[in-house]
Design a protein around this motif. Structure first.
Motif, PDB file in Angstrom:
ATOM      1  N   THR A 143      23.239  88.013  79.316  1.00  0.00           N
ATOM      2  CA  THR A 143      21.988  87.103  78.879  1.00  0.00           C
ATOM      3  C   THR A 143      21.242  87.813  77.583  1.00  0.00           C
ATOM      4  O   THR A 143      20.744  89.061  77.632  1.00  0.00           O
ATOM      5  CB  THR A 143      20.745  86.858  79.948  1.00  0.00           C
ATOM      6  N   LEU A 203      17.917  87.171  75.475  1.00  0.00           N
ATOM      7  CA  LEU A 203      16.900  86.711  75.611  1.00  0.00           C
ATOM      8  C   LEU A 203      16.288  86.429  74.049  1.00  0.00           C
ATOM      9  O   LEU A 203      15.932  87.640  73.406  1.00  0.00           O
ATOM     10  CB  LEU A 203      15.666  87.104  76.317  1.00  0.00           C
ATOM     11  N   LEU A 234      10.478  83.289  73.135  1.00  0.00           N
ATOM     12  CA  LEU A 234       9.688  82.258  74.212  1.00  0.00           C
ATOM     13  C   LEU A 234       9.432  81.020  73.532  1.00  0.00           C
ATOM     14  O   LEU A 234       8.863  81.130  72.312  1.00  0.00           O
ATOM     15  CB  LEU A 234       8.456  83.102  74.639  1.00  0.00           C
ATOM     16  N   MET A 236       7.046  77.954  73.165  1.00  0.00           N
ATOM     17  CA  MET A 236       5.630  77.657  73.675  1.00  0.00           C
ATOM     18  C   MET A 236       5.517  76.088  73.116  1.00  0.00           C
ATOM     19  O   MET A 236       5.310  75.913  72.058  1.00  0.00           O
ATOM     20  CB  MET A 236       4.474  78.494  72.956  1.00  0.00           C
ATOM     21  N   ALA A 237       5.458  75.229  74.200  1.00  0.00           N
ATOM     22  CA  ALA A 237       5.261  73.898  74.132  1.00  0.00           C
ATOM     23  C   ALA A 237       3.836  73.596  74.374  1.00  0.00           C
ATOM     24  O   ALA A 237       3.030  74.574  74.807  1.00  0.00           O
ATOM     25  CB  ALA A 237       6.020  73.125  75.116  1.00  0.00           C
ATOM     26  N   PHE A 286       4.775  72.164  81.408  1.00  0.00           N
ATOM     27  CA  PHE A 286       6.037  71.810  81.836  1.00  0.00           C
ATOM     28  C   PHE A 286       7.282  71.949  80.643  1.00  0.00           C
ATOM     29  O   PHE A 286       8.242  72.289  81.311  1.00  0.00           O
ATOM     30  CB  PHE A 286       5.719  70.111  82.092  1.00  0.00           C
ATOM     31  N   HIS A 315       7.609  74.305  78.437  1.00  0.00           N
ATOM     32  CA  HIS A 315       7.753  75.751  78.054  1.00  0.00           C
ATOM     33  C   HIS A 315       8.998  76.287  78.301  1.00  0.00           C
ATOM     34  O   HIS A 315       9.647  75.659  79.377  1.00  0.00           O
ATOM     35  CB  HIS A 315       6.611  76.620  78.731  1.00  0.00           C
ATOM     36  N   MET A 359      12.608  79.157  77.151  1.00  0.00           N
ATOM     37  CA  MET A 359      13.082  80.311  76.434  1.00  0.00           C
ATOM     38  C   MET A 359      14.220  79.973  75.700  1.00  0.00           C
ATOM     39  O   MET A 359      14.893  79.163  75.960  1.00  0.00           O
ATOM     40  CB  MET A 359      13.499  81.457  77.556  1.00  0.00           C
ATOM     41  N   PRO A 387      12.779  74.798  68.340  1.00  0.00           N
ATOM     42  CA  PRO A 387      11.490  74.638  68.864  1.00  0.00           C
ATOM     43  C   PRO A 387      11.354  74.111  70.049  1.00  0.00           C
ATOM     44  O   PRO A 387      12.331  73.607  70.433  1.00  0.00           O
ATOM     45  CB  PRO A 387      11.014  73.684  67.526  1.00  0.00           C
ATOM     46  N   PRO A 388      10.064  73.870  70.504  1.00  0.00           N
ATOM     47  CA  PRO A 388       9.765  73.165  71.813  1.00  0.00           C
ATOM     48  C   PRO A 388      10.077  71.800  71.697  1.00  0.00           C
ATOM     49  O   PRO A 388      10.078  71.048  70.449  1.00  0.00           O
ATOM     50  CB  PRO A 388       8.226  73.440  72.052  1.00  0.00           C
ATOM     51  N   GLY A 396       5.229  76.314  69.202  1.00  0.00           N
ATOM     52  CA  GLY A 396       6.227  77.289  68.515  1.00  0.00           C
ATOM     53  C   GLY A 396       7.058  78.208  69.304  1.00  0.00           C
ATOM     54  O   GLY A 396       7.101  78.096  70.524  1.00  0.00           O
ATOM     55  N   VAL A 397       7.560  79.029  68.484  1.00  0.00           N
ATOM     56  CA  VAL A 397       8.618  80.059  69.013  1.00  0.00           C
ATOM     57  C   VAL A 397       8.236  81.470  68.755  1.00  0.00           C
ATOM     58  O   VAL A 397       7.660  81.711  67.711  1.00  0.00           O
ATOM     59  CB  VAL A 397      10.073  79.846  68.571  1.00  0.00           C
ATOM     60  N   LEU A 398       8.247  82.526  69.871  1.00  0.00           N
ATOM     61  CA  LEU A 398       7.901  83.742  69.664  1.00  0.00           C
ATOM     62  C   LEU A 398       9.042  84.579  69.878  1.00  0.00           C
ATOM     63  O   LEU A 398       9.677  84.812  70.867  1.00  0.00           O
ATOM     64  CB  LEU A 398       6.887  84.404  70.763  1.00  0.00           C
ATOM     65  N   PRO A 399       9.808  84.734  68.605  1.00  0.00           N
ATOM     66  CA  PRO A 399      11.184  85.236  68.610  1.00  0.00           C
ATOM     67  C   PRO A 399      11.004  86.657  69.053  1.00  0.00           C
ATOM     68  O   PRO A 399      10.161  87.544  68.771  1.00  0.00           O
ATOM     69  CB  PRO A 399      11.801  85.411  67.254  1.00  0.00           C
ATOM     70  N   LEU A 400      12.146  87.119  69.880  1.00  0.00           N
ATOM     71  CA  LEU A 400      12.305  88.430  70.293  1.00  0.00           C
ATOM     72  C   LEU A 400      13.714  88.938  70.118  1.00  0.00           C
ATOM     73  O   LEU A 400      14.705  88.325  70.082  1.00  0.00           O
ATOM     74  CB  LEU A 400      12.106  88.279  72.004  1.00  0.00           C
ATOM     75  N   GLN A 447      11.625  93.754  70.683  1.00  0.00           N
ATOM     76  CA  GLN A 447      10.474  93.766  69.706  1.00  0.00           C
ATOM     77  C   GLN A 447      10.436  92.093  69.401  1.00  0.00           C
ATOM     78  O   GLN A 447      11.311  91.412  69.019  1.00  0.00           O
ATOM     79  CB  GLN A 447      10.986  94.440  68.481  1.00  0.00           C
ATOM     80  N   ILE A 474       7.126  81.616  64.920  1.00  0.00           N
ATOM     81  CA  ILE A 474       7.592  80.409  64.192  1.00  0.00           C
ATOM     82  C   ILE A 474       6.862  79.336  64.741  1.00  0.00           C
ATOM     83  O   ILE A 474       6.864  78.720  65.659  1.00  0.00           O
ATOM     84  CB  ILE A 474       9.065  80.179  64.461  1.00  0.00           C
TER      85      ILE A 474
END
Lengths: 225, 225
Positions: A89, A91, A94, A96-97, A101, A103, A105, A173-174, A188-192, B195, B200
């Motif tokens: 996997t 990742l 995250l 974020m909607a 409900f 939300h 990944m 996006p969500p 939005g999205v928190l990219p990792l 990280q 976005i």
């Protein structure tokens, strides 16, 4: 071991049931997910009890290669011919909607089903170990001190033909309910992503030995901070 | 659910057999490994076949909380009371030894054994979902649009009491055979960590909605590039 099909058949074993639109069965999608990972999680059953163990893998054609100490419970079990499930996997972020409900990944995962067999013969074992080492860090095999006969004998290497597999991917996006888009909530999205940090010399490194160029390039390509 | 012991008993189930000196059984070591992870790999058995599925988790006291769609095969299976094994792995770096044989990885892993039970009752489900949301991104639960009765009904939440567990940790430089330290081969650690990249915005984000301060601080603490 190879098979000529470009995709794995959808069966009861590998069909993605939740969010089936995220499922993929073609090697073109699956294999890069496998190849981009430095470790996998191997699931096996002993006396009805599931175990999940993280380990290094490498893909060779349509097989996964695993290795470890001869005494390893995982490898002994795998070579007994019992079914295993190997999951990888990544990742990617995250999602974020506006509503709890929705939300989610962003991720890329691969789930692989197969049975293992022992790789025997010193030449075959060395070749497989080279594939694993080069998967983790290209260029390292030729630079490092090669295994002795004793070391090779203490190492078990197994090959697992990928009998069945599925990838599952979410990106973007969500996706909120239409009436929620007007809510004053950030979405939005928190990219990792995994990131290499500065290398740490072995405290016992002899003077004058620099980081080899193949490591510099590999880390550079992968983005050292 | 809690128990008052500071460590899990070493049994046949959880004892680290390979490299036993890397095994840890105390909650003080185990729980931060669990809490630092955004996902886990859940292993379960169906008709003798192992499955390993990645999912979001959160720890509450001595239990793990998982959630998903009511129709989820994973959750249905977990609530059937069959044993599960949940593994969490943080890859902290590649360990480059002078010999191929002593190459390794730095990692922190936790392997957890238990059985699940359904969380019933809307208040209990909401409380568990809040724990999961706050584990993934502290501050989000209070900001996002709360679940409706319909959404809550479509969501299954399970609690898995940690009956047994073990952590396994490797850190530090490579460990070569004494006679190999003189070889002219670079050795050391290539550290790796997840990280955050720049956030976005949802393309449909309404004008004037800024990234909330709780996300800014969470990402800042975790080191956005």
């Amino acid at each position: 071991m190879t098979n000529s099909l470009a995709s794995f058949e959808k069966t009861k074993l590998n069909t993605v049931k939740r969010m089936p639109e995220r499922g993929r069965y073609d090697k073109e999608t699956l294999y890069p997910i496998i190849d981009a990972a430095l470790l996998c999680h191997v699931g096996f059953v002993q006396d009805g009890q599931p175990f999940v163990i993280p380990t290094i893998h490498a893909r060779r054609d349509d097989s996964l290669l695993l290795h470890g100490a001869k005494a390893s419970r995982l490898l002994k079990h795998i070579t007994s011919g019992e079914p295993v499930c190997i999951t990888i996997t990544h990742l990617d972020g995250l999602v974020m909607a506006r509503s709890v409900f929705h939300h989610s990944m962003n991720y890329r995962s691969a789930t692989i089903f197969g049975r293992g067999q022992l790789i025997e013969g010193d030449a075959e074992k060395l070749a497989a170990l080279a594939v694993i080492t080069e998967h983790v860090m290209p260029g390292r095999w030729a630079d490092a001190r090669q295994p002795t006969a004793l070391e090779l004998n203490a190492t078990t290497v197994v090959e697992i033909l990928i009998e069945s597999a599925a990838a599952k991917i979410r990106s973007g996006p969500p996706s909120d309910d239409e009436e929620d888009y007007a809510l004053p909530i950030w979405a939005g999205v928190l990219p990792l992503r995994p990131q290499w940090l500065a290398t740490i010399n072995d405290p016992r490194l002899s003077d004058g030995i620099e980081l080899p160029s193949y490591l510099q390039s590999a880390l550079g390509e992968k983005g050292v901070v």
